[in-house]
Write an enzyme that holds these catalytic residues in place. Sequence first.
Site, short mmCIF file in Angstrom:
data_model
loop_
_atom_site.label_atom_id
_atom_site.label_comp_id
_atom_site.label_asym_id
_atom_site.label_seq_id
_atom_site.Cartn_x
_atom_site.Cartn_y
_atom_site.Cartn_z
N LYS A 1 0.85 -1.21 0.00
CA LYS A 1 0.00 0.00 0.00
C LYS A 1 0.87 1.25 0.00
CE LYS A 1 -4.07 -2.17 2.11
NZ LYS A 1 -3.56 -3.48 2.56
O1 S5P Z 1 -9.51 -2.82 1.82
C1 S5P Z 1 -8.71 -3.70 2.06
C2 S5P Z 1 -7.54 -3.90 1.32
C3 S5P Z 1 -6.72 -4.96 1.61
S1 S5P Z 1 -5.40 -5.26 0.54
N1 S5P Z 1 -8.99 -4.60 3.06
C4 S5P Z 1 -8.15 -5.65 3.37
O2 S5P Z 1 -8.49 -6.43 4.28
N2 S5P Z 1 -6.97 -5.83 2.66
C5 S5P Z 1 -6.03 -6.92 3.00
O3 S5P Z 1 -6.68 -8.18 2.81
C6 S5P Z 1 -5.52 -6.92 4.44
O4 S5P Z 1 -4.28 -6.22 4.50
C7 S5P Z 1 -5.37 -8.41 4.78
O5 S5P Z 1 -4.07 -8.87 4.46
C8 S5P Z 1 -6.37 -9.10 3.87
C9 S5P Z 1 -7.67 -9.54 4.51
O6 S5P Z 1 -7.46 -10.53 5.46
P1 S5P Z 1 -8.68 -11.30 6.18
O7 S5P Z 1 -8.02 -12.11 7.25
O8 S5P Z 1 -9.61 -10.26 6.73
O9 S5P Z 1 -9.34 -12.16 5.12
#
Ligand code: S5P
Length: 266
Positions: free
Chosen positions: A93
Site C-alpha cells: 500500500k
Molecule cells: O480494503 C482492504 C484492502 C486490503 S489489501 N482490506 C483488506 O483487508 N486488505 C487486505 O486483505 C488486508 O491487509 C489483509 O491482508 C487481507 C484480509 O485478510 P482477512 O483475514 O480479513 O481475510
Amino acid sequence: MDPEGAWGARWQAASSAMAKRYMTVAAEKQSLVCLAADRNTMAGLMDLIAAVGPHVAALKTHVDLVDDWSPEAWGDFCKAAHEANLLIFEDRKFADIGGISRAQMAGQFDIRSWSDLVTAHLISGPDIVDGLQAGWSDVGREGGVLLLAQMSSRGNLLNPAYTDEVVAKGQVHPGVFGFIGNGSRPGELAALRANVGEEKLIWTPGVNLAVGDGAMGQRYGDPKEAVLAGSDCVIVGSGIHKADDPAKAAKAYAEASWAGLMERNR
Ligand code: S5P
C-alpha cells in the site's frame, strides 16, 4: 481450462501481461483465490504454501510483519511460491511521492526483486505508479500495480468521488493492471465494475464464507457473490490461514470462486 474460454470478455479486453499471467494461472488451477498469507513466522508461511499451493493462484504478503524475516529465508519462501506456480503480491500500500516509492521498492526488503505485483494508494497522484514501475525496471523486472479504489474496512475514507478519480487515472495508465475493490459489498463492487469496464482486473479483500463483521472493523462478503458482482480475484486471509484445515478451506474458496466465474460467463 484454457484461459480465453474461462475468462471470456475479460481475457479478450485485457492489455496487460500481468493480467493475462494471473488469468492463465487461475484457469490452470480453477481458482480465483489470492491467499493473504498473514502469518508472522517464516515456518508458518512455508507451511501455508505447502498446504494450499494447488488451490490458490496468488500469494499476498506483508513482508514487514514477519518476526524472523531474513533475506535467505525470504528467498526460500519465494522459491517455494514459484514452484507452486503462485504470483507473489506484496501488499505494501505505497502512498508516497513517485521518487520515494521507487526507493521504497529497494531498501532492506528489496520488494522490486521478488514481487510480481504491489498495491498503491493514489492519494499522492499518478506519479506513484511511474515510481513503482521504475523500481522494477531498476532490476530488469516487470510488475503490475493494483490501485486501491475501495476498501473493505468500516469507515474508510475512499468515498465514491475518490473511487471515480482513481478509476479514471488508473484506466489510462499501462502500469496499472487493476484495482482493489470491496469484496464485502456486492452492490458497491458491481458499481465499481460498471465504471472500470472489461479491460482491467478487480481484486477484492473482505471475503469469507462466514459473511458478517470481522475483527477491528473488517467486513466480509461471500466469495461467489463477489465474483458474480465483478471481482476477478478474491483475497482471503483468515478464512484460510486460521482454518483448522487450511488446504480444505482453500479448496472450498477455490470452488466457490470458480463457480462464480462459470456462472458469470454463461
Ligand atoms: O480494503 C482492504 C484492502 C486490503 S489489501 N482490506 C483488506 O483487508 N486488505 C487486505 O486483505 C488486508 O491487509 C489483509 O491482508 C487481507 C484480509 O485478510 P482477512 O483475514 O480479513 O481475510
